[in-house]
Motif scaffolding. Structure first.
Motif, mmCIF file in Angstrom:
data_model
loop_
_atom_site.group_PDB
_atom_site.id
_atom_site.type_symbol
_atom_site.label_atom_id
_atom_site.label_comp_id
_atom_site.label_asym_id
_atom_site.label_seq_id
_atom_site.Cartn_x
_atom_site.Cartn_y
_atom_site.Cartn_z
ATOM 1 N N GLY A 25 0.681 -1.199 0.020
ATOM 2 C CA GLY A 25 -0.057 0.062 0.084
ATOM 3 C C GLY A 25 0.730 1.343 0.036
ATOM 4 N N PRO A 26 1.896 1.561 0.881
ATOM 5 C CA PRO A 26 2.642 2.673 0.904
ATOM 6 C C PRO A 26 3.528 2.554 -0.268
ATOM 7 N N ALA A 27 3.814 1.778 -1.034
ATOM 8 C CA ALA A 27 4.708 1.897 -2.362
ATOM 9 C C ALA A 27 3.822 2.440 -3.310
ATOM 10 N N LEU A 28 2.607 1.649 -3.262
ATOM 11 C CA LEU A 28 1.612 2.416 -4.524
ATOM 12 C C LEU A 28 1.252 3.830 -4.224
ATOM 13 N N GLY A 29 1.054 4.064 -2.760
ATOM 14 C CA GLY A 29 0.812 5.579 -2.457
ATOM 15 C C GLY A 29 1.869 6.502 -2.833
ATOM 16 N N GLU A 30 2.966 6.126 -2.644
ATOM 17 C CA GLU A 30 4.177 6.710 -2.964
ATOM 18 C C GLU A 30 4.373 7.081 -4.387
ATOM 19 N N ALA A 31 4.300 6.151 -5.075
ATOM 20 C CA ALA A 31 4.291 6.081 -6.533
ATOM 21 C C ALA A 31 3.126 7.181 -7.129
ATOM 22 N N VAL A 57 6.329 16.148 2.737
ATOM 23 C CA VAL A 57 5.265 15.855 4.035
ATOM 24 C C VAL A 57 4.515 14.688 3.816
ATOM 25 N N GLY A 58 3.743 14.668 2.539
ATOM 26 C CA GLY A 58 3.054 13.662 2.312
ATOM 27 C C GLY A 58 3.611 12.223 2.085
ATOM 28 N N LEU A 59 4.731 12.311 1.443
ATOM 29 C CA LEU A 59 5.598 10.932 1.527
ATOM 30 C C LEU A 59 5.947 10.554 2.971
ATOM 31 N N ALA A 60 6.289 11.486 4.039
ATOM 32 C CA ALA A 60 6.727 10.921 5.208
ATOM 33 C C ALA A 60 5.486 10.440 5.827
ATOM 34 N N MET A 61 4.283 10.875 5.418
ATOM 35 C CA MET A 61 3.073 10.447 6.122
ATOM 36 C C MET A 61 2.678 9.019 5.854
ATOM 37 N N ILE A 62 2.967 8.887 4.378
ATOM 38 C CA ILE A 62 2.726 7.644 3.613
ATOM 39 C C ILE A 62 3.575 6.499 4.225
ATOM 40 N N GLU A 63 5.155 7.053 4.411
ATOM 41 C CA GLU A 63 6.006 5.927 4.718
ATOM 42 C C GLU A 63 5.827 5.436 6.273
ATOM 43 N N SER A 64 5.066 6.533 7.011
ATOM 44 C CA SER A 64 4.722 5.993 8.553
ATOM 45 C C SER A 64 4.124 4.737 8.479
ATOM 46 N N ILE A 65 3.226 4.458 7.493
ATOM 47 C CA ILE A 65 2.287 3.081 7.625
ATOM 48 C C ILE A 65 3.374 1.872 7.138
ATOM 49 N N ALA A 66 4.349 1.842 6.426
ATOM 50 C CA ALA A 66 5.230 0.878 6.311
ATOM 51 C C ALA A 66 6.143 0.638 7.476
ATOM 52 N N ILE A 67 6.364 1.875 8.280
ATOM 53 C CA ILE A 67 6.953 1.710 9.625
ATOM 54 C C ILE A 67 6.458 1.272 10.558
#
Length: 92
Positions: A25-31, A57-67
């Motif tokens: 999900g985060p990979a697709l969201g970041e793309a 800022v948005g990428l940091a929020m999306i990446e937090s899901i993977a973390i």
């Protein structure tokens, strides 16, 4: 197979699935976010600084899901709450 081995194997399998499925999900969201940001920068080059700042800022929020998925998998491997139950049950 005793209960300790079952909990160990299931913890490893579930933590692997957590990382595998939790990173899709985060990979697709970041793309999607990067694609839209590049499109917006191409249409309005004067606003590139604002778009880039908002993108990061948005990428940091999306990446937090993977973390979060990574943290859950580490908890399942190293601080599994079922270990005390398994050890107490195996000792009886």
């Amino acid at each position: 197979m005793d209960i300790v081995a079952i909990i160990a194997v299931s913890s490893i399998v579930v933590s692997g699935l957590t990382i595998a499925l939790g990173s899709i999900g985060p990979a697709l969201g970041e793309a999607k976010a990067v694609s839209q940001a590049l499109s917006a920068i191409a249409q309005q080059p004067d606003e590139a600084n604002t778009i880039t700042r908002t993108l990061f800022v948005g990428l940091a929020m999306i990446e937090s899901i993977a973390i979060y998925c990574f943290v859950v998998s580490l908890i399942l491997i190293f601080a599994n709450p079922f270990w005390n139950f398994a050890i107490n049950h195996a000792g009886k």
